[in-house]
Write a protein that holds these residues in place. Structure first.
Motif, PDB file in Angstrom:
ATOM      1  N   LEU A 194       0.829  -1.202   0.000  1.00 55.31           N
ATOM      2  CA  LEU A 194       0.000   0.000   0.000  1.00 55.31           C
ATOM      3  C   LEU A 194       0.865   1.254   0.000  1.00 55.31           C
ATOM      4  N   PHE A 195       1.965   1.223   0.756  1.00 61.50           N
ATOM      5  CA  PHE A 195       2.858   2.381   0.838  1.00 61.50           C
ATOM      6  C   PHE A 195       4.262   1.977   0.383  1.00 61.50           C
ATOM      7  N   CYS A 196       4.809   2.724  -0.563  1.00 56.16           N
ATOM      8  CA  CYS A 196       6.140   2.448  -1.109  1.00 56.16           C
ATOM      9  C   CYS A 196       7.039   3.658  -0.912  1.00 56.16           C
ATOM     10  N   ASN A 197       8.354   3.408  -0.935  1.00 61.48           N
ATOM     11  CA  ASN A 197       9.310   4.498  -0.861  1.00 61.48           C
ATOM     12  C   ASN A 197       9.626   5.011  -2.268  1.00 61.48           C
ATOM     13  N   ARG A 198      10.633   5.859  -2.359  1.00 64.47           N
ATOM     14  CA  ARG A 198      10.948   6.457  -3.658  1.00 64.47           C
ATOM     15  C   ARG A 198      11.499   5.440  -4.653  1.00 64.47           C
ATOM     16  N   GLN A 199      12.010   4.350  -4.144  1.00 64.53           N
ATOM     17  CA  GLN A 199      12.520   3.287  -5.023  1.00 64.53           C
ATOM     18  C   GLN A 199      11.422   2.308  -5.424  1.00 64.53           C
ATOM     19  N   HIS A 200      10.165   2.654  -5.098  1.00 62.53           N
ATOM     20  CA  HIS A 200       9.000   1.827  -5.415  1.00 62.53           C
ATOM     21  C   HIS A 200       9.073   0.466  -4.710  1.00 62.53           C
ATOM     22  N   MET A 225       7.616   0.142   2.015  1.00 60.19           N
ATOM     23  CA  MET A 225       8.081   1.040   3.057  1.00 60.19           C
ATOM     24  C   MET A 225       8.612   0.235   4.241  1.00 60.19           C
ATOM     25  N   THR A 226       9.630   0.764   4.914  1.00 56.62           N
ATOM     26  CA  THR A 226      10.194   0.112   6.091  1.00 56.62           C
ATOM     27  C   THR A 226       9.769   0.858   7.352  1.00 56.62           C
ATOM     28  N   ARG A 227       9.982   0.216   8.490  1.00 55.19           N
ATOM     29  CA  ARG A 227       9.671   0.870   9.765  1.00 55.19           C
ATOM     30  C   ARG A 227      10.527   2.116   9.959  1.00 55.19           C
ATOM     31  N   GLU A 228      11.792   2.013   9.561  1.00 57.23           N
ATOM     32  CA  GLU A 228      12.681   3.165   9.680  1.00 57.23           C
ATOM     33  C   GLU A 228      12.231   4.300   8.773  1.00 57.23           C
ATOM     34  N   GLY A 229      11.708   3.949   7.599  1.00 53.48           N
ATOM     35  CA  GLY A 229      11.214   4.967   6.679  1.00 53.48           C
ATOM     36  C   GLY A 229      10.015   5.713   7.244  1.00 53.48           C
ATOM     37  N   VAL A 230       9.105   4.990   7.885  1.00 56.92           N
ATOM     38  CA  VAL A 230       7.943   5.627   8.511  1.00 56.92           C
ATOM     39  C   VAL A 230       8.383   6.551   9.642  1.00 56.92           C
ATOM     40  N   ALA A 231       9.333   6.093  10.458  1.00 50.99           N
ATOM     41  CA  ALA A 231       9.837   6.919  11.559  1.00 50.99           C
ATOM     42  C   ALA A 231      10.505   8.184  11.023  1.00 50.99           C
ATOM     43  N   PHE A 232      11.244   8.057   9.914  1.00 46.23           N
ATOM     44  CA  PHE A 232      11.896   9.227   9.310  1.00 46.23           C
ATOM     45  C   PHE A 232      10.862  10.241   8.836  1.00 46.23           C
ATOM     46  N   ILE A 233       9.812   9.766   8.190  1.00 48.38           N
ATOM     47  CA  ILE A 233       8.755  10.654   7.699  1.00 48.38           C
ATOM     48  C   ILE A 233       8.089  11.383   8.860  1.00 48.38           C
ATOM     49  N   LEU A 234       7.755  10.644   9.906  1.00 46.48           N
ATOM     50  CA  LEU A 234       7.101  11.269  11.058  1.00 46.48           C
ATOM     51  C   LEU A 234       8.023  12.285  11.721  1.00 46.48           C
TER      52      LEU A 234
END
Length: 335
Positions: free
Chosen positions: A221-227, A230-239
């Motif tokens: 459902l949610f992807c990063n810029r590399q398509h 998403m990772t847990r670390e990526g969500v924490a970074f966004i928040l």
């Protein structure tokens, strides 16, 4: 070299018993694996050959020394120390049935107690603070729209961050009533309703990213810029990024806001509007209602209102002001 009994038992435990018989999640297996990686590292540093290490060499004294090393050398907190010990306990409960010859040694290890830890406070956001954070993503960019949708879903569902990143398109139902299927601890699935505002932004996000057609059912459902997923670390970074922006606007934003704080926030907001603890338990995926009761114990405002409703006001409103009593003032001045 012939494998030792410890090597066989540990390999069987991590690769067969946990995933096959216990059906635990990959994250849980990773936690057990990391514990024994640290344990073997400690053994190697203290002159023990990992290739020749046997179950007979792993005794109470070695485990206690390992736990002390975690606290003093690696500066781990008590909760981390206890988590590592819980993994070791679980392994030796398995071993004592597979290799009963060392039962006395294993039971001594199982008798090593957990250290008492102070109960953590339940950090949560006020509605105003939450709204300010959710307003930070830029709706003019695709990344901002993704981030706004991600944070809205994270709060509205009360999901654990791993449950959020594991969501796939097939787990989303937008037809009334809109529901998300979250897979949590123990691979248990629960169906969580989402509110209309979240449903609108989620539908727009999925339409923009072509996630509504039939061929997208297995896509994250949610992807990063590399398509990629998403990772847990990526969500924490966004928040963290949007919390920093919100903190620049308002000093009311707490110093530390993690994805789990949004989960706590959802539970506290539901409790404050009178939602039954049973429903909150089911929403959060707690096994025991006692886990959910921590939110009721943490909310001092609810306690105050409950006391006001339970007991009449015994203090009269018309009591005289002490600073208007001249005799009392004169006596106090003479002290």
């Amino acid at each position: 070299m012939k494998p030792t009994d410890l090597a066989k038992a540990l390999s069987q435990y991590l690769s067969v018993y946990l995933p096959g018989q216990r059906n635990v999640s990959p994250n849980t297996i990773s936690s057990y694996r990391d514990t024994f990686k640290l344990f073997l590292t400690y053994c190697k540093q203290n002159g023990l050959s990992i290739e020749r290490l046997t179950l007979a060499q792993v005794d109470e004294a070695l485990i206690l020394a390992f736990l002390k090393w975690l606290e003093e050398e690696r500066n781990n907190g008590i909760s981390t120390r206890n988590q590592r010990l819980a993994c070791i306990h679980a392994f030796f409960r398995y071993v004592q049935t597979e290799h009963p010859v060392g039962l006395v040694t294993y039971q001594k290890i199982l008798a090593i107690p957990m250290k008492k830890t102070p109960k953590p406070t339940v950090n949560h956001l006020t509605p105003d603070s939450l709204q300010l954070i959710l307003a930070q993503p830029d709706p003019a960019t695709s990344g901002g729209r993704r981030d706004a949708t991600l944070l809205s879903v994270l709060y509205d569902t009360g999901a654990r961050v791993q449950e959020l990143v594991d969501l796939r398109v097939r787990d989303v139902r937008l037809d009334p009533p809109p529901v998300l299927s979250l897979t949590g601890k123990g691979r248990k699935t629960r169906h969580v309703p989402i509110m209309s505002n979240t449903e609108v932004v989620l539908r727009q996000y999925m339409a923009e990213n072509r996630l509504l057609h039939n061929g997208a059912q297995d896509r994250p459902l949610f992807c990063n810029r590399q398509h990629r997923k998403m990772t847990r670390e990526g969500v924490a970074f966004i928040l963290d990024k949007y919390v920093a922006r919100a903190r620049a606007v308002s000093s009311a934003i707490p110093d530390k806001v993690t994805p789990h704080v949004l989960r706590h926030t959802k539970a506290m907001h539901l409790l404050q509007v009178g939602v039954n603890l049973i429903y909150i338990r089911d929403l959060l995926g707690h096994v025991d209602i006692a886990t959910t009761e921590v939110y009721a114990r943490a909310d001092t405002e609810l306690k105050r209102k409950a006391l006001e409703q339970a007991y009449p006001n015994m203090v009269a409103e018309g009591l005289p002001q002490w600073n208007q009593d001249e005799d009392l003032i004169e006596w106090l001045s003479s002290l």
